[in-house]
Design a protein around this motif. Structure first.
Motif, mmCIF file in Angstrom:
data_model
loop_
_atom_site.group_PDB
_atom_site.id
_atom_site.type_symbol
_atom_site.label_atom_id
_atom_site.label_comp_id
_atom_site.label_asym_id
_atom_site.label_seq_id
_atom_site.Cartn_x
_atom_site.Cartn_y
_atom_site.Cartn_z
ATOM 1 N N ALA A 102 67.963 1.375 43.883
ATOM 2 C CA ALA A 102 67.205 2.523 44.410
ATOM 3 C C ALA A 102 66.954 2.337 45.904
ATOM 4 N N PRO A 103 67.099 3.396 46.671
ATOM 5 C CA PRO A 103 67.335 4.795 46.275
ATOM 6 C C PRO A 103 68.789 5.243 46.381
ATOM 7 N N ASN A 104 69.767 4.322 46.240
ATOM 8 C CA ASN A 104 71.154 4.699 46.541
ATOM 9 C C ASN A 104 71.688 5.840 45.673
ATOM 10 N N GLY A 105 71.318 5.857 44.390
ATOM 11 C CA GLY A 105 71.785 6.947 43.536
ATOM 12 C C GLY A 105 71.290 8.296 44.041
ATOM 13 N N GLU A 131 64.281 0.633 34.805
ATOM 14 C CA GLU A 131 63.629 0.804 36.106
ATOM 15 C C GLU A 131 63.572 -0.522 36.865
ATOM 16 N N ASN A 132 63.307 -1.636 36.171
ATOM 17 C CA ASN A 132 63.351 -2.937 36.835
ATOM 18 C C ASN A 132 64.740 -3.183 37.422
ATOM 19 N N ASN A 133 65.752 -2.761 36.687
ATOM 20 C CA ASN A 133 67.120 -2.965 37.176
ATOM 21 C C ASN A 133 67.425 -2.128 38.401
ATOM 22 N N VAL A 134 67.003 -0.874 38.380
ATOM 23 C CA VAL A 134 67.378 -0.016 39.514
ATOM 24 C C VAL A 134 66.615 -0.413 40.778
ATOM 25 N N PHE A 135 65.443 -1.038 40.589
ATOM 26 C CA PHE A 135 64.715 -1.549 41.764
ATOM 27 C C PHE A 135 65.122 -2.988 42.111
ATOM 28 N N GLY A 136 66.190 -3.451 41.479
ATOM 29 C CA GLY A 136 66.673 -4.807 41.766
ATOM 30 C C GLY A 136 67.403 -4.878 43.097
ATOM 31 N N ARG A 159 60.930 1.674 49.035
ATOM 32 C CA ARG A 159 61.916 2.099 48.025
ATOM 33 C C ARG A 159 61.226 2.849 46.873
ATOM 34 N N VAL A 160 60.057 2.370 46.496
ATOM 35 C CA VAL A 160 59.307 3.031 45.417
ATOM 36 C C VAL A 160 58.834 4.416 45.889
ATOM 37 N N ALA A 161 58.376 4.465 47.120
ATOM 38 C CA ALA A 161 57.839 5.727 47.645
ATOM 39 C C ALA A 161 58.917 6.809 47.742
ATOM 40 N N VAL A 162 60.108 6.422 48.189
ATOM 41 C CA VAL A 162 61.154 7.443 48.350
ATOM 42 C C VAL A 162 61.791 7.828 47.014
ATOM 43 N N MET A 163 61.405 7.140 45.946
ATOM 44 C CA MET A 163 61.872 7.512 44.610
ATOM 45 C C MET A 163 60.812 8.289 43.837
ATOM 46 N N ASN A 164 59.767 8.724 44.524
ATOM 47 C CA ASN A 164 58.701 9.443 43.814
ATOM 48 C C ASN A 164 58.489 10.838 44.412
ATOM 49 N N PRO A 165 58.884 11.885 43.673
ATOM 50 C CA PRO A 165 58.756 13.244 44.218
ATOM 51 C C PRO A 165 57.309 13.621 44.532
ATOM 52 N N MET A 166 56.354 12.995 43.837
ATOM 53 C CA MET A 166 54.943 13.343 44.038
ATOM 54 C C MET A 166 54.510 13.091 45.489
ATOM 55 N N ASN A 167 55.200 12.173 46.174
ATOM 56 C CA ASN A 167 54.829 11.860 47.564
ATOM 57 C C ASN A 167 55.212 12.957 48.541
ATOM 58 N N TYR A 168 56.061 13.867 48.122
ATOM 59 C CA TYR A 168 56.600 14.860 49.052
ATOM 60 C C TYR A 168 56.030 16.257 48.818
ATOM 61 N N ILE A 169 55.671 16.530 47.552
ATOM 62 C CA ILE A 169 55.167 17.871 47.226
ATOM 63 C C ILE A 169 53.808 18.077 47.894
ATOM 64 N N GLY A 170 53.655 19.228 48.530
ATOM 65 C CA GLY A 170 52.374 19.525 49.167
ATOM 66 C C GLY A 170 52.158 18.760 50.464
#
Ligand code: DHB
Length: 505
Positions: free
Chosen positions: A136-139, A389-394, A426-437
């Motif tokens: 993450a966030p490559n996909g 999720e642990n794997n994708v954040f590896g 990496r966690v932040a850019v994988m969370n849509p909640m951070n961008y809405i609003g």
């Protein structure tokens, strides 16, 4: 402009100009599929197109485009972008299927794009070393690059890149929500530039999200806060698991309150009234199912209106269940979730009168056993096994990683341990909640969000918070918890395509 499609990545550097990303309208094969109703749909297939200039992983960084022979007779034809990401794994570019929304989109005369993307299990060999390419966030970056490819070639590809609908299920639903929420956000820009993505906008018109497994850094606390009521019952947790469950659940109220969500009538959503809020959506789901003739057992928490002259018009329903024809009622013609149109139970005209939420959650857990705590960032807390999720954040070496302070602290046995700044990003850019609003991105105006009423892969809070936050931000949100649906996607396509038609026709 002649395009370089398959093989572009192997051309000498000098040839890697802007034009490597230009679409070649002549490079197609003629294909067709037969829909379930027997109708044959013919289309041009443009396949194996690299959507970035600096291809790292040629297995996954390609997209396919399908253009139906009979384009919809409307001024601007939408482009239906379907990701097949599941489990945060890599996904190759696929062909359309008569069994899902891609075949249906072609039948409707819409252009279809199916991009591949790197994921937790994609690897290349570089200098004799196996490199994991899809951390993450490559996909997500791949999918954003695919959106950019469509826009960059808007003049060459039939359909309008201003009408891109993204669609995905589960981790793919999360990706769709991220495509919808993170349009043009600067956070991704340097990474997209490095990949050689087209230098154009990547916002989309609409996001279709089936059971999005998202808000990953809060999903554990949300899961335990909701399902904790089953810990000593159907979930049968061990004492050690209950300790973790309780610790996680205790973090959730502050998170809920921090969101500052509002119901459609303006009432603040807080940890105190959250469960009542959630119940209105589950009741709306059951109510719809009854209207569609489904049977709902008396034993799973719902109570029913039983007036002799009641709305069923046939006296009290038989003991044990209500309704008549057994079928899956999955919310066709569901009340839409938009300003002023919150699904609300109407006691005088409807016949579901209430819901014992704990009882219903126990029912959900009895249908499919719940995940054990922590449900997502599980590695090293009570078991060593990494989750998807642990794997994708590896990392590039394929070593899985924690993505919450909670689990990191438990794994290391250090109450002060903290995620690195890089991991936080990496966690932040994988969370849509951070961008809405926020003013950080261009958020899609239109959202279709579904999460099955018996889907336990993530807590109901995840899709409900997403939908509510979007609605609060003034977006057009159609949200529903379809009755009797487990973790699945691309169902009830009549409903989905009626929604799409309402936006483009
Ligand atoms: C998926 C399902 C999960 O339960 C999860 O944690 C991640 C992904 C999926 O089906 O894509």
């Amino acid at each position: 402009m002649a395009a370089l499609t398959v093989g572009a990545a192997t051309l000498p550097l000098a040839a890697k100009s802007e034009d490597a990303l230009r679409f070649d309208p002549q490079a197609f094969t003629q294909q067709s599929l037969t829909m379930p109703d027997g109708q044959q749909v013919n289309y041009k297939a443009y396949e194996g197109i690299f959507y970035v200039r600096n291809v790292e992983d040629s297995t996954y960084q390609t997209l396919n485009i399908y253009v139906p022979e009979k384009l919809a007779d409307i001024p601007a034809v939408p482009v239906f972008l379907r990701t097949y990401v599941g489990g945060y794994a890599a996904s190759t570019a696929k062909s359309p299927s008569p069994a899902d929304a891609t075949g249906r989109a072609l039948k409707e005369g819409y252009v279809v794009c199916i991009p591949g993307s790197r994921g937790s299990n994609s690897t290349i060999v570089r200098d004799g070393q196996t490199i994991y390419t899809g951390t993450a966030p490559n996909g997500l970056l791949d999918l954003k690059a695919a959106v950019r490819y469509l826009r960059y070639n808007d003049d060459l590809i039939p359909g309008s890149s201003e009408l891109i609908f993204t669609d995905g299920t589960s981790a793919g639903g999360a990706m769709s929500s991220l495509l919808g929420a993170t349009g043009n956000a600067k956070d991704y820009e340097p990474m997209l530039k490095k990949m050689g993505a087209a230098d154009v906008r990547d916002d989309v018109f609409a996001a279709i999200c089936y059971c999005p497994i998202t808000d990953l850094n809060h999903a554990d606390m949300e899961y335990e806060w909701l399902y904790g009521c089953t810990n000593t019952g159907v979930r049968a947790l061990s004492n050690a698991q209950i300790v973790i469950s309780d610790e996680l659940a205790a973090e959730c109220p502050a998170y809920i309150n921090s969101l500052g969500l509002k119901m459609s009538d303006g009432t603040p959503v807080t940890a105190d009234n959250y469960k009542e809020y959630l119940k209105t959506f589950l009741i709306a789901s059951a109510h719809k199912a009854l209207q569609e003739g489904c049977e709902i057992p008396d034993t799973i928490g719902f109570s029913f209106y039983q007036d002799q002259s009641g709305p069923m018009g046939a006296g009290p329903a038989p003991a044990g269940r209500r309704g008549t024809r057994p079928q899956i009622g999955d919310g066709r013609n569901a009340p839409s979730f938009g300003p002023g149109n919150m699904p609300r139970f109407n006691k005088t005209s409807d016949f579901v009168t209430g819901l014992d939420l704990d009882k219903y959650l126990s029912y959900v857990a009895s249908v499919t056993p719940l995940k054990t705590p922590p449900a997502f960032d599980q590695m090293g807390v009570l078991i060593d096994t990494p989750s998807p999720e642990n794997n994708v954040f590896g990392n590039e070496k394929g070593e899985a990683a924690n993505f919450t302070d909670f689990s990191l602290r438990h794994r290391l046995g250090n109450v002060k341990a903290q995620l690195s700044d890089d991991m936080k990003f990496r966690v932040a850019v994988m969370n849509p909640m951070n961008y809405i609003g926020s003013d950080k991105s261009t958020v899609a105006q239109n959202w279709y969000i579904r999460h099955g009423a018996k889907d336990r892969d993530t807590s109901f809070l995840v899709p409900l918070n997403l939908a509510t936050k979007l609605q609060n931000a003034g977006k057009n949100v159609d949200f529903f918890l379809p009755w009797n649906r487990p973790h699945s996607g691309d169902y009830n396509l009549d409903d989905l395509f009626a929604w799409i038609a309402g936006l483009v026709r």
